[in-house]
Scaffold this motif. Structure first.
Motif, PDB file in Angstrom:
ATOM      1  N   GLN A  40      39.827  -8.496 -45.154  1.00 54.24           N
ATOM      2  CA  GLN A  40      39.495  -9.520 -46.156  1.00 54.24           C
ATOM      3  C   GLN A  40      40.486  -9.476 -47.328  1.00 54.24           C
ATOM      4  O   GLN A  40      40.968 -10.514 -47.782  1.00 54.24           O
ATOM      5  CB  GLN A  40      38.064  -9.300 -46.643  1.00 54.24           C
ATOM      6  CG  GLN A  40      37.501 -10.419 -47.471  1.00 54.24           C
ATOM      7  CD  GLN A  40      36.057 -10.148 -47.882  1.00 54.24           C
ATOM      8  OE1 GLN A  40      35.571  -9.027 -47.789  1.00 54.24           O
ATOM      9  NE2 GLN A  40      35.379 -11.184 -48.336  1.00 54.24           N
ATOM     10  N   ARG A  43      43.959 -10.794 -46.156  1.00 49.70           N
ATOM     11  CA  ARG A  43      44.003 -12.266 -46.057  1.00 49.70           C
ATOM     12  C   ARG A  43      44.089 -12.926 -47.428  1.00 49.70           C
ATOM     13  O   ARG A  43      44.712 -13.968 -47.577  1.00 49.70           O
ATOM     14  CB  ARG A  43      42.791 -12.789 -45.289  1.00 49.70           C
ATOM     15  CG  ARG A  43      42.995 -12.745 -43.789  1.00 49.70           C
ATOM     16  CD  ARG A  43      41.845 -13.368 -43.059  1.00 49.70           C
ATOM     17  NE  ARG A  43      40.954 -12.248 -42.761  1.00 49.70           N
ATOM     18  CZ  ARG A  43      39.637 -12.267 -42.780  1.00 49.70           C
ATOM     19  NH1 ARG A  43      38.997 -13.376 -43.039  1.00 49.70           N
ATOM     20  NH2 ARG A  43      38.936 -11.213 -42.527  1.00 49.70           N
ATOM     21  N   LEU A  74      36.687  -6.892 -52.580  1.00 53.90           N
ATOM     22  CA  LEU A  74      37.030  -7.159 -51.183  1.00 53.90           C
ATOM     23  C   LEU A  74      37.164  -5.875 -50.361  1.00 53.90           C
ATOM     24  O   LEU A  74      37.957  -5.786 -49.435  1.00 53.90           O
ATOM     25  CB  LEU A  74      38.296  -8.012 -51.076  1.00 53.90           C
ATOM     26  CG  LEU A  74      38.240  -9.397 -51.741  1.00 53.90           C
ATOM     27  CD1 LEU A  74      39.547 -10.144 -51.539  1.00 53.90           C
ATOM     28  CD2 LEU A  74      37.066 -10.199 -51.213  1.00 53.90           C
TER      29      LEU A  74
END
Length: 113
Positions: A40, A43, A74
């Protein structure tokens, strides 16, 4: 008459974690792998540094981890905690005796181009 030798007592071992400096030598890193990126965070191109306050015990194991920097999110803060919790050190010493110490460590998350 029996001559008695004086009893030499060693100084009491400090209780609780100490701060490095003076008679307290720093711990030495033995095993400190880098923390993995979460998918996550990768990205999202999230980068930054997590600062952790930790205690390194008399056996060189990491205890009492706490994030003291602004959280990155994240999953990176958790990744740093998980990874640093597995780090190993040659313990700090106080007058030659292993002791537990308080230190701050930085875990950097930077994407390679």
């Amino acid at each position: 008459m029996v001559k008695k030798e004086p009893v030499v007592q060693s100084p009491p071992k400090p209780s609780g974690p100490l701060n490095v400096g003076g008679d307290v030598s720093p711990p030495q890193a033995i095993y400190t792998p880098g923390a993995p990126y979460t998918e996550q965070a990768r990205r999202a191109h999230l980068q930054g540094t997590v600062v952790l306050a930790i205690v390194i015990d008399e056996n060189g194991q990491v205890k009492n981890l706490q994030v003291i920097s602004k959280p990155l999110g994240l999953g990176l803060d958790e990744s740093a905690i998980q990874t640093v919790g597995n780090w190993r050190f040659k313990p700090a010493t106080f007058r030659g005796m292993p002791v537990q110490v308080r230190v701050n460590v930085k875990v950097n998350f930077h994407l390679q181009n």
